[in-house]
Design a protein around this motif. Structure first.
Motif, PDB file in Angstrom:
ATOM      1  N   ARG A   4      -6.045   3.163  -2.573  1.00  0.00           N
ATOM      2  CA  ARG A   4      -6.575   2.875  -1.232  1.00  0.00           C
ATOM      3  C   ARG A   4      -6.695   4.158  -0.414  1.00  0.00           C
ATOM      4  N   ASP A   7      -9.664   6.046  -1.673  1.00  0.00           N
ATOM      5  CA  ASP A   7     -10.883   5.375  -1.221  1.00  0.00           C
ATOM      6  C   ASP A   7     -11.192   5.734   0.233  1.00  0.00           C
ATOM      7  N   CYS A   8     -10.180   5.671   1.074  1.00  0.00           N
ATOM      8  CA  CYS A   8     -10.373   5.997   2.496  1.00  0.00           C
ATOM      9  C   CYS A   8     -10.736   7.476   2.676  1.00  0.00           C
ATOM     10  N   TYR A  90      -4.506  -0.496   6.424  1.00  0.00           N
ATOM     11  CA  TYR A  90      -5.094  -0.859   5.140  1.00  0.00           C
ATOM     12  C   TYR A  90      -4.426  -0.097   3.994  1.00  0.00           C
ATOM     13  N   ILE A  91      -4.191   1.184   4.198  1.00  0.00           N
ATOM     14  CA  ILE A  91      -3.572   1.989   3.141  1.00  0.00           C
ATOM     15  C   ILE A  91      -2.161   1.500   2.852  1.00  0.00           C
ATOM     16  N   GLY A  94      -2.538  -2.901   2.326  1.00  0.00           N
ATOM     17  CA  GLY A  94      -3.512  -3.407   1.366  1.00  0.00           C
ATOM     18  C   GLY A  94      -4.387  -4.520   1.885  1.00  0.00           C
TER      19      GLY A  94
END
Length: 125
Positions: A4, A7-8, A90-91, A94
């Protein structure tokens, strides 16, 4: 969590690279993205002046940047912080943030931008 984060970071890097490429394009050609709302209506949209504002900030002219788009000059740091908090959530968790407090800054920003769009065309700032 590492996936994650990667991805970010890749999304942030893409946005940064797109901004740098646009900045290079502007300096080489002098051609920017026109505001279609202004071209079609003759009125300034709430985002009019954001490119000039960002260029003025990059050139260390904060007072000029403030004049190009008063609301976004103050709103962008708040939205950047909001985006950072959502990204960190989010990181770490999740999942996306949910609930009233997660969406409230977005709707307040939309309301402010709409009001500013009307105000700047009446008053002329």
């Amino acid at each position: 969590m590492k996936k994650r984060l990667a991805d970010c970071m890749s999304r942030l890097l893409f946005c940064f690279a797109a901004g740098v490429l646009y900045w290079i394009w502007l300096h080489c050609t002098g051609l920017g993205i026109p505001c279609l709302f202004y071209l079609w209506t003759g009125f300034k949209c709430p985002g009019c002046g954001i490119t000039r504002m960002c260029l003025a900030l990059l050139s260390d002219y904060p007072e000029a940047a403030r004049q190009y788009n008063l609301l976004l000059f103050y709103l962008l740091p708040v939205l950047a912080l909001y985006g950072f908090v959502r990204m960190a959530w989010y990181i770490m968790k999740g999942t996306k943030m949910r609930g009233v407090y997660a969406e409230l800054p977005v709707w307040v920003s939309v309301a402010l931008l709409l009001a500013f769009g009307v105000y700047r065309n009446i008053v002329g700032c």
